[in-house]
Design a protein around this motif. Sequence first.
Motif, short mmCIF file in Angstrom:
data_model
loop_
_atom_site.label_atom_id
_atom_site.label_comp_id
_atom_site.label_asym_id
_atom_site.label_seq_id
_atom_site.Cartn_x
_atom_site.Cartn_y
_atom_site.Cartn_z
N GLN A 158 1.09 -1.26 0.04
CA GLN A 158 -0.02 -0.02 0.10
C GLN A 158 0.96 1.26 -0.05
O GLN A 158 1.69 1.42 0.88
CB GLN A 158 -0.98 -0.09 1.01
CG GLN A 158 -1.89 -0.96 1.18
CD GLN A 158 -1.77 -2.32 1.31
OE1 GLN A 158 -0.60 -2.75 2.00
NE2 GLN A 158 -2.25 -3.38 0.54
N LEU A 159 0.71 2.09 -0.96
CA LEU A 159 1.62 3.27 -1.13
C LEU A 159 0.81 4.62 -1.25
O LEU A 159 -0.23 4.60 -1.93
CB LEU A 159 2.48 2.85 -2.43
CG LEU A 159 3.50 4.23 -2.69
CD1 LEU A 159 4.70 3.69 -3.31
CD2 LEU A 159 2.94 5.29 -3.56
N GLU B 160 4.88 7.15 1.75
CA GLU B 160 4.95 6.03 2.58
C GLU B 160 4.70 4.94 2.05
O GLU B 160 3.47 4.69 1.05
CB GLU B 160 4.74 6.35 3.90
CG GLU B 160 4.87 5.13 5.14
CD GLU B 160 6.69 5.02 4.96
OE1 GLU B 160 7.15 4.13 4.40
OE2 GLU B 160 7.22 5.98 5.68
N ALA B 161 5.10 3.65 2.18
CA ALA B 161 4.70 2.35 1.56
C ALA B 161 4.68 1.26 2.54
O ALA B 161 5.78 1.08 3.45
CB ALA B 161 5.49 1.82 0.32
N GLU C 85 9.74 -7.04 0.00
CA GLU C 85 10.25 -5.95 0.87
C GLU C 85 11.32 -4.89 0.09
O GLU C 85 11.18 -4.04 0.13
CB GLU C 85 11.37 -6.52 1.99
CG GLU C 85 11.58 -5.49 3.30
CD GLU C 85 10.65 -4.69 3.86
OE1 GLU C 85 10.79 -3.59 4.11
OE2 GLU C 85 9.29 -5.27 3.92
N GLN C 86 12.20 -5.61 -0.74
CA GLN C 86 12.93 -4.65 -1.79
C GLN C 86 11.88 -4.10 -2.64
O GLN C 86 12.43 -2.89 -2.95
CB GLN C 86 13.80 -5.77 -2.71
CG GLN C 86 14.97 -6.50 -1.73
CD GLN C 86 15.78 -7.21 -2.39
OE1 GLN C 86 15.66 -7.38 -3.71
NE2 GLN C 86 16.76 -8.00 -1.99
N PHE C 87 10.63 -4.84 -3.25
CA PHE C 87 9.78 -4.05 -3.99
C PHE C 87 9.47 -2.85 -3.47
O PHE C 87 9.10 -1.82 -3.95
CB PHE C 87 8.76 -5.05 -4.58
CG PHE C 87 7.56 -4.52 -5.38
CD1 PHE C 87 8.21 -4.27 -6.78
CD2 PHE C 87 6.56 -4.34 -4.90
CE1 PHE C 87 7.08 -3.76 -7.51
CE2 PHE C 87 5.71 -3.80 -5.82
CZ PHE C 87 5.85 -3.47 -7.07
N ARG C 88 8.93 -3.01 -2.09
CA ARG C 88 8.27 -1.87 -1.43
C ARG C 88 9.30 -0.60 -1.14
O ARG C 88 8.94 0.42 -1.27
CB ARG C 88 8.06 -2.36 -0.06
CG ARG C 88 7.36 -1.25 0.90
CD ARG C 88 7.02 -1.76 2.35
NE ARG C 88 8.21 -1.73 3.01
CZ ARG C 88 8.96 -0.77 3.47
NH1 ARG C 88 8.56 0.42 3.68
NH2 ARG C 88 10.20 -0.88 4.14
N ARG D 44 12.12 -0.03 -3.14
CA ARG D 44 12.15 0.55 -4.37
C ARG D 44 11.00 1.43 -4.71
O ARG D 44 11.19 2.67 -5.47
CB ARG D 44 12.70 -0.39 -5.58
CG ARG D 44 14.15 -0.98 -5.24
CD ARG D 44 14.37 -2.12 -6.05
NE ARG D 44 14.34 -1.69 -7.50
CZ ARG D 44 13.95 -2.25 -8.40
NH1 ARG D 44 13.19 -3.32 -8.31
NH2 ARG D 44 13.93 -1.62 -9.64
N SER D 45 9.74 0.85 -4.79
CA SER D 45 8.38 1.53 -5.26
C SER D 45 8.53 3.11 -4.29
O SER D 45 8.05 4.01 -4.88
CB SER D 45 7.34 0.68 -4.92
OG SER D 45 7.31 -0.38 -5.92
N LYS D 46 8.65 2.98 -3.02
CA LYS D 46 8.41 4.10 -2.20
C LYS D 46 9.89 5.12 -2.66
O LYS D 46 9.56 6.39 -2.82
CB LYS D 46 8.91 3.71 -0.86
CG LYS D 46 9.19 5.19 0.25
CD LYS D 46 9.50 4.49 1.62
CE LYS D 46 9.62 5.82 2.58
NZ LYS D 46 10.17 5.14 3.90
N ALA D 47 11.07 4.70 -3.06
CA ALA D 47 12.02 5.53 -3.45
C ALA D 47 11.59 6.27 -4.75
O ALA D 47 12.00 7.34 -4.95
CB ALA D 47 13.22 4.74 -3.52
#
Length: 424
Positions: free
Chosen positions: A62-63, A280-281, A257-260, A262-265
């Motif tokens: 959730q982002l 935030e994600a 976790e890595q996907f979260r 990188r998506s947040k960044a």
Amino acid sequence: MQLIENIALAVNGLRSNKMRALLTMLGIIIGIGSVLAIVTVGDSMTASVTSVMNDMGANSIQLGLVNRPDENGEYRGNVSGSGSRISDEDLITDEMVLRYREAFAGQIQAIALTDYTGSGQAKNGRNRAVCDVQGLNADAFGTVNLDLIAGHFLNDREVEGAKNVAVISDKFIEKLFPGLSPQDALGREIKVQMGDEIETFAVTGVYKYEISGMMQAMTGDVSTNVYIPLPVSLKITGNPEGYSYMQIKAADGVNLEQFRERSKAFFARFYRSNLNYDIEAYSMDSMIGQLTGMLGTMSIAIGIIAGISLLVGGIGVMNIMLVSVTERTREIGTRKALGAKNSAIRIQFIVESMIICLIGGAIGVALGTGLGRLGSTLLGFPGWPSISIVIIAVCFSMAIGVFFGYYPANKAAKLDPIEALRYE
């Protein structure tokens, strides 16, 4: 052989004072029963919450926007809903989402973009159905766990063309069109009144309405969701074409976790100079872990509180054993005069205390199992206490018997036989 005789003596003593024995056991029964019931219901709540969260997408993140604090620690934004709504320039745009799709191609299974249209009521003569209307993009149906039983979900053509179509539940049909099958409901028009406006939608799909037992117990079966194209929802609500929140479902095999991170960044780059909001994600796995951890802690805390009654029960056992020693002083003196050792007297009263606690523990296990089963059934996840918990409960009740029975037993063992025989 001596142990069997001690058990027989203890059982005979309980039979001769049934009411006193029952009252003595009451604290043990309530304590063991409460702990078992709480553990069982706690496990059921954990399973219910985990099921609901998994239905929302265990491999999803959730982002969205979060308020950014200023140098004084005060928040300028309004993500929480207080104050004015988020300005158009602060929202996540379709262009950002498109660039995100391109940057993470192959890692994204679906992106859910939503707009809450509002609650409404559909009418068909005397029949009424309460509903919550939500606008979705076509991709959103890849993130929700819906069982389609007739028609189709919203597609790109219907969403991009802003068609007045809707996907409804079979429960909605039962309320609005009694006796009509989901297949026959396709193509029917439904009129939903939201505020002062009445919106008309053609039914293109029907999903099976399901709700977890815990949510059923909390909210009751009163409303179902009606899904309409996102542009139609934005037109009805007058909201800008932008998003403060989105749900992203990762493709199979992607490290969540890595996907979260990188998506947040990726989205955070667009908000570096934004004074009001940041990105935030959250992963669903981490949210499930936090919630189950909280529920587990609550269960332990409540179980400890319930376990206080075991202490009270143990004190009651000690009290009644002291009374028993006093009543049987002459008997103890006679046994010692006939050669009974102190250890034999001590064991006799410890065994009697253990028998009281063991019987109380067994009744408590039965009571706790029944209450736990009832409570977990009401939550929609029927369960039984684990064998290990039952064994621990029984052993603990016996340990209480030894602990609280030792002092009276030791007092009996140390009685002077001559003084005991002279006791009136």
